[in-house]
Design an enzyme around this catalytic site. Structure first.
Site, mmCIF file in Angstrom:
data_model
loop_
_atom_site.group_PDB
_atom_site.id
_atom_site.type_symbol
_atom_site.label_atom_id
_atom_site.label_comp_id
_atom_site.label_asym_id
_atom_site.label_seq_id
_atom_site.Cartn_x
_atom_site.Cartn_y
_atom_site.Cartn_z
ATOM 1 N N HIS A 148 1.338 3.735 8.224
ATOM 2 C CA HIS A 148 0.435 4.665 8.908
ATOM 3 C C HIS A 148 1.271 5.670 9.690
ATOM 4 O O HIS A 148 2.327 5.329 10.202
ATOM 5 C CB HIS A 148 -0.498 3.925 9.865
ATOM 6 C CG HIS A 148 -1.555 3.122 9.183
ATOM 7 N ND1 HIS A 148 -2.576 3.706 8.457
ATOM 8 C CD2 HIS A 148 -1.745 1.784 9.098
ATOM 9 C CE1 HIS A 148 -3.351 2.746 7.970
ATOM 10 N NE2 HIS A 148 -2.863 1.577 8.327
ATOM 11 N N ASP A 184 2.172 -7.036 2.571
ATOM 12 C CA ASP A 184 1.032 -6.194 2.996
ATOM 13 C C ASP A 184 1.559 -4.919 3.668
ATOM 14 O O ASP A 184 0.999 -4.458 4.679
ATOM 15 C CB ASP A 184 0.073 -6.963 3.915
ATOM 16 C CG ASP A 184 -1.260 -6.239 4.109
ATOM 17 O OD1 ASP A 184 -1.507 -5.223 3.429
ATOM 18 O OD2 ASP A 184 -2.057 -6.696 4.953
ATOM 19 N N ARG A 237 -0.179 4.378 -0.752
ATOM 20 C CA ARG A 237 -0.960 5.526 -0.249
ATOM 21 C C ARG A 237 -1.051 6.717 -1.188
ATOM 22 O O ARG A 237 -1.530 7.777 -0.786
ATOM 23 C CB ARG A 237 -0.416 6.017 1.099
ATOM 24 C CG ARG A 237 -0.224 4.948 2.173
ATOM 25 C CD ARG A 237 -1.490 4.246 2.514
ATOM 26 N NE ARG A 237 -1.338 3.388 3.708
ATOM 27 C CZ ARG A 237 -2.147 2.395 4.013
ATOM 28 N NH1 ARG A 237 -3.178 2.114 3.219
ATOM 29 N NH2 ARG A 237 -1.971 1.676 5.094
ATOM 30 N N HIS A 264 -9.376 -10.178 -0.351
ATOM 31 C CA HIS A 264 -9.181 -9.927 1.087
ATOM 32 C C HIS A 264 -10.383 -10.573 1.760
ATOM 33 O O HIS A 264 -11.492 -10.060 1.666
ATOM 34 C CB HIS A 264 -9.127 -8.410 1.310
ATOM 35 C CG HIS A 264 -9.221 -7.958 2.743
ATOM 36 N ND1 HIS A 264 -8.237 -7.233 3.350
ATOM 37 C CD2 HIS A 264 -10.187 -8.120 3.667
ATOM 38 C CE1 HIS A 264 -8.584 -6.965 4.605
ATOM 39 N NE2 HIS A 264 -9.775 -7.490 4.821
ATOM 40 N N ASP A 315 -8.855 -4.959 -1.934
ATOM 41 C CA ASP A 315 -8.154 -5.231 -0.675
ATOM 42 C C ASP A 315 -8.377 -4.125 0.349
ATOM 43 O O ASP A 315 -8.340 -2.940 0.035
ATOM 44 C CB ASP A 315 -6.653 -5.386 -0.904
ATOM 45 C CG ASP A 315 -5.934 -5.752 0.394
ATOM 46 O OD1 ASP A 315 -6.225 -6.824 0.932
ATOM 47 O OD2 ASP A 315 -5.130 -4.940 0.865
ATOM 48 N N HIS A 374 0.877 -1.175 0.000
ATOM 49 C CA HIS A 374 0.000 0.000 0.000
ATOM 50 C C HIS A 374 0.916 1.228 0.000
ATOM 51 O O HIS A 374 1.581 1.495 1.002
ATOM 52 C CB HIS A 374 -0.893 0.004 1.254
ATOM 53 C CG HIS A 374 -1.817 -1.166 1.319
ATOM 54 N ND1 HIS A 374 -3.076 -1.158 0.744
ATOM 55 C CD2 HIS A 374 -1.681 -2.404 1.869
ATOM 56 C CE1 HIS A 374 -3.662 -2.339 0.955
ATOM 57 N NE2 HIS A 374 -2.841 -3.105 1.631
ATOM 58 N N ASN A 425 -4.864 -6.384 9.901
ATOM 59 C CA ASN A 425 -6.004 -7.156 9.453
ATOM 60 C C ASN A 425 -5.640 -7.940 8.200
ATOM 61 O O ASN A 425 -5.295 -7.322 7.197
ATOM 62 C CB ASN A 425 -7.170 -6.202 9.151
ATOM 63 C CG ASN A 425 -8.467 -6.947 8.982
ATOM 64 O OD1 ASN A 425 -8.556 -8.117 9.340
ATOM 65 N ND2 ASN A 425 -9.462 -6.285 8.421
ATOM 66 N N HIS A 463 -2.858 -12.473 2.009
ATOM 67 C CA HIS A 463 -2.510 -12.572 3.447
ATOM 68 C C HIS A 463 -3.327 -13.578 4.255
ATOM 69 O O HIS A 463 -4.010 -13.212 5.216
ATOM 70 C CB HIS A 463 -2.568 -11.196 4.108
ATOM 71 C CG HIS A 463 -3.775 -10.339 3.819
ATOM 72 N ND1 HIS A 463 -5.058 -10.800 3.930
ATOM 73 C CD2 HIS A 463 -3.882 -9.047 3.426
ATOM 74 C CE1 HIS A 463 -5.899 -9.833 3.616
ATOM 75 N NE2 HIS A 463 -5.211 -8.754 3.297
ATOM 76 N N ASN A 499 -6.591 0.628 -2.905
ATOM 77 C CA ASN A 499 -7.394 1.399 -1.934
ATOM 78 C C ASN A 499 -6.750 2.731 -1.563
ATOM 79 O O ASN A 499 -6.586 3.064 -0.394
ATOM 80 C CB ASN A 499 -7.697 0.564 -0.680
ATOM 81 C CG ASN A 499 -6.453 0.178 0.098
ATOM 82 O OD1 ASN A 499 -5.352 0.181 -0.443
ATOM 83 N ND2 ASN A 499 -6.624 -0.154 1.358
HETATM 84 ZN ZN LIG Z 1 -6.052 -7.025 2.916
#
Ligand SMILES: [Zn+2]
Length: 429
Positions: free
Chosen positions: A311, A307, A66, A181, A154, A64, A280, A234, A96
């Protein structure tokens, strides 16, 4: 300009190779390997590998980055730097973002940022559904033409089985995977850690392993029914891996990945009430971790994926129930694999390279571009690794903009000395 890397141990499972060797590179491609490389190398620039490991560049199916939208957490540039520092020469970036990648405009923006960063190869995933709302399919054909290599919502589970059925059917014609996911949102409820003995003792709301497993079971049946390729992101539970093993034995088109944090840690870490252990799917019980190790060893698992979910401090530094889900992972994946899987003899070094390069390449069809292998003619994506030199996970070591690692303070073997993409050095002195 040609480049000869000599005095290295090359491990490349696509050639059944694990031997002292040399690599000759020219025009961004592997020209020759072994004695032929040395024989053809006149005039080439020379790198002495010092007897260390030379591996195909690693490929991460699940990051990710971002961007667009949340570049305080990570940007395509900073994420790419974390990737090459961790030995990854290709990353596949989840959709996402804000806005989500359900349009050619967003895909093109991502690809142009990745070109500007000019570090690793960047392969975007498009969303399965428009707006990731789980209702209407995205425009897969145009997204693929723009550069998307797979489709995933995801971060969100696709609860509507009819939508998943149609997504698998359409992508079966396009020959790309749907990346799932898996999480039944009703079973998950407001849970934020694994449901079990530890959650009961702590009085925390749990997420049952069945929340993942019922969706894995459903989607395996839909993959069988449609002929589509289902890739399970995952996986974290014993039951999920049992279902994948059975599905593969029955010839169903299913592949799966596991993350380093799920093979390294259990839900007991949550006793610290530290949100760096909140992700998660959640860290599970010891029996799940043992099942992951077994599945890594017996071939059930196709890829190790990070994954990588950066953050900011603000997103994480709050009470466990409201802290963001997710941990970073690009810089620690290879050292954790070497220490916890190879050095502890769960798998061979060759199988580790398979799980981090050739396996992911096959899963997303990147092998058709020659990635994940050092066969002559392949793109010259490779890394030089000292498997004994130790790294310490601290703020200086981490290249990501974010520092939400569950491995802070860990000292691990496996230092990436250099990373080359298309024959160009992008990491290391
Ligand atoms: Zn996921």
């Amino acid at each position: 300009m040609a480049l000869l890397v000599k005095n290295v141990r090359i491990v490349d499972p696509t050639q059944n190779l694990d031997a002292p060797s040399a690599l000759l590179v020219a025009d961004g491609k592997v020209l020759a390997i072994g004695s032929e490389a040395e024989a053809q190398a006149s005039g080439a620039e020379l790198v002495d590998g010092g007897g260390k490991l030379l591996l195909p560049g690693l490929i991460d199916l699940h990051v990710h980055f971002r961007e667009p939208g949340q570049t305080a957490k990570e940007s395509i540039e900073s994420g790419s730097r974390a990737a090459v520092a961790g030995g990854f020469t290709s990353v596949c970036a989840m959709a996402n973002t804000k806005p989500v990648n359900d349009s050619v405009a967003v895909t093109e923006l991502m690809m142009s940022k990745a070109r500007a960063a000019n570090l690793c190869r960047y392969f975007p995933l498009g969303t399965v559904t428009k707006g990731m709302e789980g209702e209407e399919l995205a425009d897969y054909g145009n997204l693929m033409a723009a550069g998307c290599v797979a489709f995933s919502d995801d971060g969100k589970s696709i609860m509507n089985a009819a939508i998943m059925r149609r997504a698998l059917k359409y992508t079966s014609w396009l020959d790309v995977p749907i990346v799932a996911h898996e999480e039944d949102t009703n079973l998950m409820g407001k849970g934020y850690m694994n449901e079990g003995e530890t959650s009961a003792r702590l009085g925390c709301l749990g997420i049952p392993s069945a929340a993942e497993e019922v969706m894995v079971a459903r989607d395996i049946m839909l993959a069988e029914y449609t002929g589509g390729h289902l890739h399970l992101a995952h996986l974290s539970t014993k039951g999920s891996l049992r279902l994948v093993r059975e599905a593969k034995a029955n010839g169903i088109r299913v592949t799966c990945e596991v993350t380093p944090h799920h093979f390294a840690l259990t839900d007991k870490e949550l006793m610290k009430f530290d949100s760096d252990f909140k992700m998660n799917p959640p860290l599970r019980a010891q029996a799940d971790l043992d099942a992951i190790l077994e599945a890594l060893a017996d071939g059930t698992v196709d890829a190790i994926a990070t994954d990588h979910a950066p953050h900011t401090w603000d997103d994480k530094e709050c009470e466990l129930p409201i802290a963001a889900f997710g941990v970073i992972g690009l810089e620690t994946a290879l050292p954790l694999t070497l220490e916890l899987l190879v050095n502890r003899k769960v798998i061979s070094l060759s199988r580790a390279v398979e799980l981090l390069a050739a396996g992911p390449a096959r899963t997303f069809r990147l092998d058709r571009r020659g990635l994940g292998s050092l066969k002559p003619g392949s793109p010259a994506d490779f890394i030089l690794v000292d498997p004994e030199a130790r790294i310490t996970v601290d703020r200086d070591f981490i290249q990501s903009k974010s520092y939400n690692s569950p491995f802070k303070g860990w000292t691990l073997p496996g230092k990436v000395l250099g990373t080359w993409v298309e024959g160009r050095r992008v990491w290391g002195a």
